[in-house]
Every structure is written in C-alpha cells, then in structure tokens.
Write an enzyme that holds these catalytic residues in place. Sequence first.
Site, PDB file in Angstrom:
ATOM      1  CD  GLU A 161     -31.792  -0.452  19.954  1.00 17.13           C
ATOM      2  OE1 GLU A 161     -32.200   0.435  20.718  1.00 17.13           O
ATOM      3  OE2 GLU A 161     -32.322  -0.680  18.848  1.00 17.13           O
ATOM      4  CG  ASN A 203     -30.871  -6.891  17.391  1.00 10.92           C
ATOM      5  OD1 ASN A 203     -30.361  -7.184  16.306  1.00 10.92           O
ATOM      6  ND2 ASN A 203     -31.944  -6.109  17.488  1.00 10.92           N
ATOM      7  CG  HIS A 239     -32.528   0.419  11.399  1.00  9.37           C
ATOM      8  ND1 HIS A 239     -33.716   0.013  10.865  1.00  9.37           N
ATOM      9  CD2 HIS A 239     -32.477  -0.127  12.646  1.00  9.37           C
ATOM     10  CE1 HIS A 239     -34.375  -0.746  11.732  1.00  9.37           C
ATOM     11  NE2 HIS A 239     -33.638  -0.852  12.822  1.00  9.37           N
ATOM     12  CD  GLU A 268     -34.172  -3.979  14.755  1.00 10.29           C
ATOM     13  OE1 GLU A 268     -34.308  -2.750  14.605  1.00 10.29           O
ATOM     14  OE2 GLU A 268     -34.068  -4.517  15.872  1.00 10.29           O
ATOM     15  CG  ASP A 270     -35.059   0.254   7.880  1.00  8.86           C
ATOM     16  OD1 ASP A 270     -33.886   0.548   8.188  1.00  8.86           O
ATOM     17  OD2 ASP A 270     -36.016   0.444   8.649  1.00  8.86           O
TER      18      ASP A 270
HETATM   19  O1  G3I Z   1     -49.750   1.513  19.645  1.00  7.38           O
HETATM   20  C1  G3I Z   1     -49.679   2.905  20.012  1.00  7.38           C
HETATM   21  C2  G3I Z   1     -50.957   3.615  19.656  1.00  7.38           C
HETATM   22  O2  G3I Z   1     -52.020   3.065  20.391  1.00  7.38           O
HETATM   23  C3  G3I Z   1     -50.771   5.096  19.949  1.00  7.38           C
HETATM   24  O3  G3I Z   1     -51.885   5.774  19.519  1.00  7.38           O
HETATM   25  C4  G3I Z   1     -49.561   5.636  19.233  1.00  7.38           C
HETATM   26  C5  G3I Z   1     -49.309   7.088  19.569  1.00  7.38           C
HETATM   27  O4  G3I Z   1     -47.964   7.436  19.497  1.00  7.38           O
HETATM   28  O5  G3I Z   1     -48.413   4.894  19.615  1.00  7.38           O
HETATM   29  C6  G3I Z   1     -48.512   3.532  19.287  1.00  7.38           C
HETATM   30  O6  G3I Z   1     -47.341   2.881  19.709  1.00  7.38           O
HETATM   31  C7  G3I Z   1     -46.173   3.108  18.916  1.00  7.38           C
HETATM   32  C8  G3I Z   1     -45.651   1.757  18.471  1.00  7.38           C
HETATM   33  O7  G3I Z   1     -44.438   1.933  17.767  1.00  7.38           O
HETATM   34  C9  G3I Z   1     -46.623   1.021  17.568  1.00  7.38           C
HETATM   35  O8  G3I Z   1     -46.811   1.719  16.396  1.00  7.38           O
HETATM   36  C10 G3I Z   1     -45.144   3.811  19.770  1.00  7.38           C
HETATM   37  O9  G3I Z   1     -45.591   5.124  20.078  1.00  7.38           O
HETATM   38  C11 G3I Z   1     -43.840   3.892  19.032  1.00  7.38           C
HETATM   39  O10 G3I Z   1     -42.848   4.404  19.902  1.00  7.38           O
HETATM   40  C12 G3I Z   1     -43.443   2.518  18.578  1.00  7.38           C
HETATM   41  O11 G3I Z   1     -42.258   2.637  17.808  1.00  7.38           O
HETATM   42  C13 G3I Z   1     -41.522   1.457  17.643  1.00  7.38           C
HETATM   43  C14 G3I Z   1     -40.105   1.692  18.114  1.00  7.38           C
HETATM   44  O12 G3I Z   1     -39.339   0.537  17.889  1.00  7.38           O
HETATM   45  C15 G3I Z   1     -40.055   2.037  19.599  1.00  7.38           C
HETATM   46  O13 G3I Z   1     -38.750   2.217  20.034  1.00  7.38           O
HETATM   47  C16 G3I Z   1     -41.521   1.072  16.182  1.00  7.38           C
HETATM   48  O14 G3I Z   1     -42.836   0.680  15.791  1.00  7.38           O
HETATM   49  C17 G3I Z   1     -40.566  -0.080  15.941  1.00  7.38           C
HETATM   50  O15 G3I Z   1     -40.410  -0.284  14.563  1.00  7.38           O
HETATM   51  C18 G3I Z   1     -39.211   0.251  16.530  1.00  7.38           C
HETATM   52  O16 G3I Z   1     -38.369  -0.839  16.338  1.00  7.38           O
HETATM   53  C19 G3I Z   1     -37.034  -0.678  16.800  1.00  7.38           C
HETATM   54  C20 G3I Z   1     -36.548  -2.033  17.266  1.00  7.38           C
HETATM   55  O17 G3I Z   1     -37.408  -2.560  18.229  1.00  7.38           O
HETATM   56  C21 G3I Z   1     -35.133  -1.938  17.819  1.00  7.38           C
HETATM   57  N1  G3I Z   1     -34.238  -1.312  16.868  1.00  7.38           N
HETATM   58  C22 G3I Z   1     -34.685  -0.046  16.341  1.00  7.38           C
HETATM   59  C23 G3I Z   1     -36.070  -0.164  15.725  1.00  7.38           C
HETATM   60  C24 G3I Z   1     -36.483   1.114  15.068  1.00  7.38           C
HETATM   61  O18 G3I Z   1     -36.645   2.142  16.022  1.00  7.38           O
END
Ligand code: G3I
Length: 457
Positions: A161, A203, A239, A268, A270
């Site tokens: 990105e 990516n 996405h 990715e 969906d």
């Molecule tokens: O693990 C913590 C947890 O301990 C805490 O309580 C909670 C509170 O907010 O957060 C948890 O972490 C989160 C993590 O996902 C695991 O669930 C983060 O806040 C959250 O920001 C994170 O989001 C991820 C996101 O990337 C971050 O930018 C998504 O799961 C993940 O699917 C997403 O994936 C991205 C790709 O890497 C790049 N392309 C876009 C895609 C979708 O956003």
Amino acid sequence: MHKPRTPLRALGVAAAAAVVAAGSVVALTSTAEAATTLGASAAATGRYFGTAVAANKLSDSTYVGILDREFNAVTPENEMKWDATEPNQNQFNYSSADRIVSHAQAQNMRIRGHALAWHQQQPGWAQNLSGTALRNAMLNHVTTVAAHYKGQIYAWDVVNEAFDDGGNGARRDSNLQRTGNDWIEAAFRAARAADPGAKLCYNDYNTDGQNAKSNAVYAMVQDFKSRGVPIDCVGFQSHFNAQSPVPSDYQANLQRFANLGVDVQITELDIEGSGQTQADNFGRVVKACLAVSRCTGITVWGIRDSDSWRASGTPLLFDSSGNKKAAYTSTLNALNSGGTTPPSDPPTSPSTPPSTPTDPGTGACTATISLNQWNGGFVATVRVSAGSSALSGWSVSTTLPSGAAVTNSWSSQSSGSSGTVRFANVSYNGSVAAGGSTEFGFQGTGTGPSSATCSAS
Ligand code: G3I
C-alpha cells in the site's frame, strides 16, 4: 516445507491432458471429475486457493476444520506485520506467526508472507524514527524476518500500500516514503538477498481496475523490471463492496501486469453482499484469474463472515456458523470450469537488466557509510559516489573492528566476513554516471565500520 510445487503442476498438466483427450475445453465441468474443495479445484489448474488466518483462531475446531478441508495456502492476517514481529527494536518475536507457519506446513499449504514494509501496523519505536535511522531499521527488519523464514515462504508482500488514493498517481506520504523514493526498491533488494527462493510481491488495494493508482504501480513495476530491481509478482487485494465494485476491466488489468513479466495474485479477496449477486461477483473474480495464465492463486481475507475485518458486510464464502454460502458454490464452480495453466517454472526477475550501450569510462569514487548500530549488531548502508567521470564498476573495502563479522549483504557481492571485507558491484549497479551515486548495504554482528575506501574498476 510448504506444499511442493511439482505435484500441483503435475496435477495441472494431467488435468490439461484430460481436457485435450476429451476434445472439449469444458471437460473439467463434468461432475465425475470436478474437485469438491477450493484448494483441490485450484490445484487442478496449477494454482492455490488460500485464506487469511488468525493465530488465535487455530483453537476453534470449526474454523480449523474448514481451513484444513478447503484451503491449500494461508496468509497470516496480522502476525507477520512489523508490530507483531519486532515489537522492540531488534527484538524479534515470531511466536504467533510460527503457529500459523507450523499449521500450514503440517497441512502442506503454501504460505504467503504479509507484510514486510508498510506504513500501518508499525511498532511505536519505528513510528518515532525518521530518515536514515528509519531506513536502516526497515532494511534490518526486512532482512531479519525474510531470513528467519528463508525457504518457507511461497511469496512475500515485501511492500504494502505505498501509493496514494488521490487520483494523482503519487506515492503515499508516509514515514517510509520520507526516507527517500528508493525505499521500495531497497526493501525488495534486501528481501531478495535474505530469501532468494521467495517470490517478491508489491501488494495494494484500489488497483484492481485500470486507474491512476494502478497506472502508477504499473509504471513502477515496469521501471523495476527495466533496471533489474527484483520483483516477481503484484498482489491485487480485491476488497469489494457497493462503493468499490468489481471493476469491469478486472481481468484486463491483471493481464496487463502479467504482460510485464510478473505473476499476479488475488491476495485479500472479499466482496460485501449476499445471495446470488455476491455469488456472481465471486465467480467473475475467480474466472478472471483463471483466464490469466500468470494469475497463480487467490486468497480470501478470512474464512467465515464472522472472521472478516468487515464482518457486518458478510463478505466471505462461509456464514458465521461455517456453512457454505452461494458464494462458495459459485467460486467452486468457477474453479472447476478450468482455465489457463500458469507457466511451469515462472522466471524470477532477471538479476541482469537489459544492457545499456553506453561507454561510461572509469574514474575515482568515494564510499560513505551510514551506520545503524545497536548492542551486538549493525546495519551499514554504503553510498558509492562517482567523481567527475562515470564508473563502469566499483569495489569498496572496509576493515571491521576486532570481533565484528558481516552476516549478510545486499546489492553487492561480498568477499570475506571479518577483518578487511570487500564489496563489489553487482550487474545492475556497476554503472554510475559522473556525479551520480548508488547504494548497497550489509548487516553484521559486533561493531560496524565507520569508513570505507572505494576503487573504480
Ligand atoms: O489484538 C488486539 C486486541 O488485543 C485488542 O484488544 C483489540 C482492540 O482494538 O485490537 C486487536 O488488534 C486488532 C487486530 O486487527 C487483530 O484483530 C487491531 O486493533 C486492528 O487494527 C487489526 O486490524 C487489522 C488491519 O489489517 C489493520 O490495519 C485486520 O485484522 C486485518 O484484517 C487488516 O488487514 C489489512 C491487510 O493487512 C492489508 N490490506 C487491508 C486489510 C484490511 O484492512
């Protein structure tokens, strides 16, 4: 070991032979021959079908049951990102990522590594760095993580990105971008040096059709290929929702990137929605990939709707109870309808760029070292600058302090690892214009050197 490629390809060849023998391009749709899982069906054309996996769900038996039955590739959803793998500078933690890697290896699944360098999900310490310190920290991160998983990763999202959404085709402003426009190629070179067997991908999202952003990525890939910067694949996140539907030129866009000599992957996927409309959209995306021979695989961004980062949009193939949706059936049917077969041994990008018929001559050069030193180790970035004449080749010598050793180098060929160490240019960076410069780097244990001498050759 990730899933060996040969059996997948052998299966693809066998399937292709069956099609020819039957004298029909739709032979694979016959019920008798159709595969009944996503991974097996993708394997019939030499492809993988993967999913993003979260380590903390590996104790959920419904989740793992679907994962192991349906998929033959995984991408750790968050566990290989910078904040997860290097929470404190130069203290690496692979525990969550390794749980996914072990699970995938036990199931003979391919592993997509995600993501080595990204402006998001950086640890706090990296967010607070800038300039040379951040550049060196990023290169050290890329090198160390890629080296840790050497030989185990099918493809790495080396950079994620990095382009702006504003329609101007510019790079996204970020702390990494502010270290210099060459940060992306520096990351790719470091990744290649650390794990020469992994495919190296760029990516991004909103690059799924032809638009200003995908045009800018296209120009970068074209430039990298022409200069011998190692890049093997481009990931299209895909996405989709009502605001960002599957573009009408999706397949054509994949094809134009493939025509640059890189693999393309749907990384990715969906699609928010429900019922037959959602099912038809999944079918279109899958068919587009199968129509492009260098589209080597598809990854959906989660298993059940409830696993999605966009759970309320129900964008995946299984409902929250783990039942197959209409989107699943449409995806499987599209995979079973057959398609092109990826090249059996896709070439990695050349280490030698096209030769340039110039006569650069020789001249004096200087080498300056930027050192990122910590207790017990260092990363050195060396700038080689030509004087008033062009260089056609160069070598740099430096003497390491006692006890120090070089463990890895990039964009140069090293000889020796302790005492006096010599670094010579590689094929793509030997020619330096008068007044111009190029960079290489090395990593080591102990205390790094602060000066070096350069000789033109
Ligand atoms: O693990 C913590 C947890 O301990 C805490 O309580 C909670 C509170 O907010 O957060 C948890 O972490 C989160 C993590 O996902 C695991 O669930 C983060 O806040 C959250 O920001 C994170 O989001 C991820 C996101 O990337 C971050 O930018 C998504 O799961 C993940 O699917 C997403 O994936 C991205 C790709 O890497 C790049 N392309 C876009 C895609 C979708 O956003």
